[in-house]
Each structure stands twice: as C-alpha cells, then as structure tokens.
Design a protein around this motif. Sequence first.
Motif, PDB file in Angstrom:
ATOM      1  N   GLN A   1      63.899 -66.569  87.872  1.00  9.10           N
ATOM      2  CA  GLN A   1      65.090 -67.368  88.145  1.00  9.10           C
ATOM      3  C   GLN A   1      65.371 -67.372  89.641  1.00  9.10           C
ATOM      4  O   GLN A   1      65.219 -66.347  90.304  1.00  9.10           O
ATOM      5  CB  GLN A   1      66.289 -66.799  87.382  1.00  9.10           C
ATOM      6  CG  GLN A   1      67.557 -67.639  87.482  1.00  9.10           C
ATOM      7  CD  GLN A   1      67.437 -68.955  86.750  1.00  9.10           C
ATOM      8  OE1 GLN A   1      66.528 -69.147  85.943  1.00  9.10           O
ATOM      9  NE2 GLN A   1      68.319 -69.872  87.056  1.00  9.10           N
ATOM     10  N   VAL A   2      65.778 -68.504  90.142  1.00  8.50           N
ATOM     11  CA  VAL A   2      66.099 -68.651  91.563  1.00  8.50           C
ATOM     12  C   VAL A   2      67.611 -68.799  91.704  1.00  8.50           C
ATOM     13  O   VAL A   2      68.227 -69.618  91.023  1.00  8.50           O
ATOM     14  CB  VAL A   2      65.404 -69.883  92.155  1.00  8.50           C
ATOM     15  CG1 VAL A   2      65.830 -70.087  93.605  1.00  8.50           C
ATOM     16  CG2 VAL A   2      63.884 -69.730  92.064  1.00  8.50           C
TER      17      VAL A   2
ATOM     18  N   SER B   1      67.324 -67.010  96.756  1.00 11.15           N
ATOM     19  CA  SER B   1      67.167 -65.576  96.561  1.00 11.15           C
ATOM     20  C   SER B   1      65.722 -65.146  96.388  1.00 11.15           C
ATOM     21  O   SER B   1      65.352 -64.040  96.754  1.00 11.15           O
ATOM     22  CB  SER B   1      67.963 -65.131  95.330  1.00 11.15           C
ATOM     23  OG  SER B   1      67.428 -65.744  94.163  1.00 11.15           O
ATOM     24  N   ARG B   2      64.892 -65.982  95.802  1.00  8.26           N
ATOM     25  CA  ARG B   2      63.537 -65.565  95.469  1.00  8.26           C
ATOM     26  C   ARG B   2      62.567 -66.125  96.485  1.00  8.26           C
ATOM     27  O   ARG B   2      62.301 -67.318  96.518  1.00  8.26           O
ATOM     28  CB  ARG B   2      63.152 -66.034  94.072  1.00  8.26           C
ATOM     29  CG  ARG B   2      62.014 -65.232  93.466  1.00  8.26           C
ATOM     30  CD  ARG B   2      61.746 -65.669  92.049  1.00  8.26           C
ATOM     31  NE  ARG B   2      60.812 -66.777  92.019  1.00  8.26           N
ATOM     32  CZ  ARG B   2      60.595 -67.520  90.930  1.00  8.26           C
ATOM     33  NH1 ARG B   2      61.284 -67.300  89.833  1.00  8.26           N
ATOM     34  NH2 ARG B   2      59.727 -68.493  90.958  1.00  8.26           N
ATOM     35  N   ARG B   3      62.025 -65.272  97.290  1.00  8.14           N
ATOM     36  CA  ARG B   3      61.199 -65.702  98.415  1.00  8.14           C
ATOM     37  C   ARG B   3      59.820 -66.172  97.988  1.00  8.14           C
ATOM     38  O   ARG B   3      59.099 -66.753  98.776  1.00  8.14           O
ATOM     39  CB  ARG B   3      61.095 -64.574  99.436  1.00  8.14           C
ATOM     40  CG  ARG B   3      62.448 -64.108  99.967  1.00  8.14           C
ATOM     41  CD  ARG B   3      63.183 -65.232 100.673  1.00  8.14           C
ATOM     42  NE  ARG B   3      64.503 -64.862 101.129  1.00  8.14           N
ATOM     43  CZ  ARG B   3      64.772 -64.452 102.366  1.00  8.14           C
ATOM     44  NH1 ARG B   3      63.801 -64.337 103.236  1.00  8.14           N
ATOM     45  NH2 ARG B   3      66.002 -64.165 102.704  1.00  8.14           N
ATOM     46  N   THR B   4      59.449 -65.931  96.736  1.00 13.31           N
ATOM     47  CA  THR B   4      58.144 -66.397  96.266  1.00 13.31           C
ATOM     48  C   THR B   4      58.227 -67.813  95.702  1.00 13.31           C
ATOM     49  O   THR B   4      57.218 -68.402  95.344  1.00 13.31           O
ATOM     50  CB  THR B   4      57.602 -65.474  95.165  1.00 13.31           C
ATOM     51  OG1 THR B   4      58.567 -65.375  94.116  1.00 13.31           O
ATOM     52  CG2 THR B   4      57.327 -64.097  95.734  1.00 13.31           C
ATOM     53  N   PHE B   5      59.448 -68.359  95.613  1.00  9.55           N
ATOM     54  CA  PHE B   5      59.629 -69.700  95.090  1.00  9.55           C
ATOM     55  C   PHE B   5      59.465 -70.702  96.214  1.00  9.55           C
ATOM     56  O   PHE B   5      60.169 -70.642  97.217  1.00  9.55           O
ATOM     57  CB  PHE B   5      61.018 -69.821  94.463  1.00  9.55           C
ATOM     58  CG  PHE B   5      61.424 -71.225  94.118  1.00  9.55           C
ATOM     59  CD1 PHE B   5      62.482 -71.836  94.756  1.00  9.55           C
ATOM     60  CD2 PHE B   5      60.738 -71.931  93.144  1.00  9.55           C
ATOM     61  CE1 PHE B   5      62.855 -73.133  94.444  1.00  9.55           C
ATOM     62  CE2 PHE B   5      61.104 -73.230  92.819  1.00  9.55           C
ATOM     63  CZ  PHE B   5      62.169 -73.833  93.476  1.00  9.55           C
TER      64      PHE B   5
ATOM     65  N   TYR C   1      64.182 -69.181 104.220  1.00 12.94           N
ATOM     66  CA  TYR C   1      64.468 -69.770 102.913  1.00 12.94           C
ATOM     67  C   TYR C   1      65.900 -70.296 102.853  1.00 12.94           C
ATOM     68  O   TYR C   1      66.629 -70.061 101.891  1.00 12.94           O
ATOM     69  CB  TYR C   1      64.221 -68.765 101.782  1.00 12.94           C
ATOM     70  CG  TYR C   1      62.769 -68.657 101.419  1.00 12.94           C
ATOM     71  CD1 TYR C   1      61.882 -67.990 102.250  1.00 12.94           C
ATOM     72  CD2 TYR C   1      62.282 -69.227 100.253  1.00 12.94           C
ATOM     73  CE1 TYR C   1      60.552 -67.904 101.930  1.00 12.94           C
ATOM     74  CE2 TYR C   1      60.942 -69.142  99.926  1.00 12.94           C
ATOM     75  CZ  TYR C   1      60.083 -68.482 100.769  1.00 12.94           C
ATOM     76  OH  TYR C   1      58.760 -68.400 100.445  1.00 12.94           O
TER      77      TYR C   1
END
Length: 124
Positions: free
Chosen positions: A1-2, A25-29, A77
């Motif tokens: 979830q982002v 929040s999610r740096r891999t997204f 991001y």
Amino acid sequence: QVQLVESGGGLVQAGGSLRLSCAASRRTFIPYAMGWFRQAPGKEREFVAAITWSGGNTVYADSVKGRFTISRDNAKYTVDLQMNSLRPEDTAVYFCAAKKDGIGIFSRARWDYWGQGTQVTVSS
C-alpha cells in the motif's frame, strides 16, 4: 500500500500564492504519474494537474493553466503544486494522487492512490 501525505494548505487572499507538497511513503513504488485533484463543497472532485514520473511531462486543467505549476522530485518521492494568482473559486480541498498507468489521466476513477486532502481557502 502506498500512502500519500499532503501539506501546505491554508488561507490566502485573492491574488496570493500557496505551495502544496505531497510525499509518497513507499520508496519502491514507481508511479506512472502523480497529480492533484480538488473538490469544492457540493461539487465533484476535479482534475487539476498531473506530471509523469519518468519524463516530467505535465498537463493542466484549463482553469489553472498559467497560474499553477506542478513539479516532482524523484529522489525525495515528492510532488509539489505551486499555486499563484489564486482566486476565490480555487477554494477547495486539494488531493494528491498517484497512478500506475497512463490511461484516463483526467478521470478521477482511474487513479490508484489518494492522500487525505488539504484545505485551500482563498478569500476575496
């Protein structure tokens, strides 16, 4: 979830400026695009601006062209919305959004992740 977290809203007089910021929040997204929508009381949520994550291509609603500028920082991001020459009709809750593909970029229903929104009030 982002998770998307907006900041920077507030009260400003007509003709003034505000800068909104949104952090993912999610740096891999890696989104296809990030953007901003807004919703005024009693109205539908409407598209404001969007920017593609890789190429930085931008698109704006006619109502904000020449006054608003969207930008992104890939390393942090974040996506920002610089709003100049604000008008009372710009008053709304502004939502940050992220999109996984390039289909239907103007359509609220085609965006995948949303922030909680930040209030922008422009007094006349």
